[in-house]
Design a protein around this motif. Sequence first.
Motif, short mmCIF file in Angstrom:
data_model
loop_
_atom_site.label_atom_id
_atom_site.label_comp_id
_atom_site.label_asym_id
_atom_site.label_seq_id
_atom_site.Cartn_x
_atom_site.Cartn_y
_atom_site.Cartn_z
N CYS A 28 0.97 -1.07 0.05
CA CYS A 28 0.06 -0.13 -0.17
C CYS A 28 1.01 1.04 0.01
O CYS A 28 1.69 1.16 0.98
N CYS A 31 0.21 3.58 3.21
CA CYS A 31 0.63 3.41 4.61
C CYS A 31 1.58 2.34 4.64
O CYS A 31 2.26 1.82 5.97
N CYS A 47 -7.24 -0.94 0.71
CA CYS A 47 -6.16 -1.33 1.80
C CYS A 47 -7.38 -1.34 3.15
O CYS A 47 -7.87 -0.16 3.57
N CYS A 50 -5.62 1.20 6.07
CA CYS A 50 -5.75 2.74 5.94
C CYS A 50 -6.88 3.35 5.01
O CYS A 50 -6.96 4.27 4.90
N ALA A 52 -6.82 3.32 1.94
CA ALA A 52 -6.69 3.60 0.43
C ALA A 52 -7.50 2.69 -0.53
O ALA A 52 -7.39 1.71 -0.70
ZN LIG Z 1 -2.79 1.30 3.47
#
Ligand SMILES: [Zn+2]
Length: 279
Positions: A28, A31, A47, A50, A52
């Motif tokens: 990712c 993060c 993700c 986090c 994303a």
């Molecule tokens: Zn992430």
Amino acid sequence: MSWFKRSKENIAAETQKREIPDGLWTKCEQCGEIIHMTELQKNFYTCSKCNAHFRIGSEEYISILLDPGSFKEHDAKMRSGDPLKFVDSKKYRDRTAEAIKKTHLHDAVRWGTGTMDKRPVVVAAMDFTFIGGSMGSVVGEKIGRAIDRALKAKTPLVLVSSSGGARMMEGALSLMQMAKTSAKLARLAEARIPFISVMTDPTTGGVTASYAMLGDVNIGEPGALIGFAGPRVIKQTIGKDLPPGFQRSEFLLDHGFLDLVVHRRDMRHTVSTLFSHFA
Ligand SMILES: [Zn+2]
């Protein structure tokens, strides 16, 4: 028993062997979390740590939105001509040929028909990997045909954008696609056929300035960059620092440019529910 000793070369070879095989794991970018591809796919390419949202292609997005196996693609092989015989660092003709070879796509958008919770829909989704998701005459024509189809068949339209803007190598011809798609969407609106626009990271330039912002409902994915000119250009022009989160989905929602910010896992349900309300 020399074969029992671990030489430096052997250790290096073993370490290499233990390295993550290509394509099975990914990192990712937001993060740093290492995610297994199966896990990523299960999480709709987001993700779980986090939130994303990874950039995905039209094929993946269409499979997220539509009923499995219902998608029928139209005009898959439509490809760009080179009316301006344009050359920058390389010939436009070579650039498109390379992109076709690399992505196995013929241009930056895919459109077709399918069903969503058994409701017939017209869908178009863009591919950022094809020359930055740039909008040239093929993208304009395919979006136009998707709108025509929705109008003729009286089926709702959903369009997923991901674009760096107009395709400079087609000059004014690419800018004309903004007027063409906008005019067709106006006809769709007159016929009261719903159009939902989904904007993913990034949706910028001429695409934002035309069809992406013309949805009856405009939805952004979390954290997506959506705007006309990029933040750096704006900062240089106004000579001021930009507020935190500028041009990201959440900021645009707060300022009335978007109607909803929806996690990709809920996108299908949200779009489908909106279509049933419109019906
Ligand atoms: Zn992430």
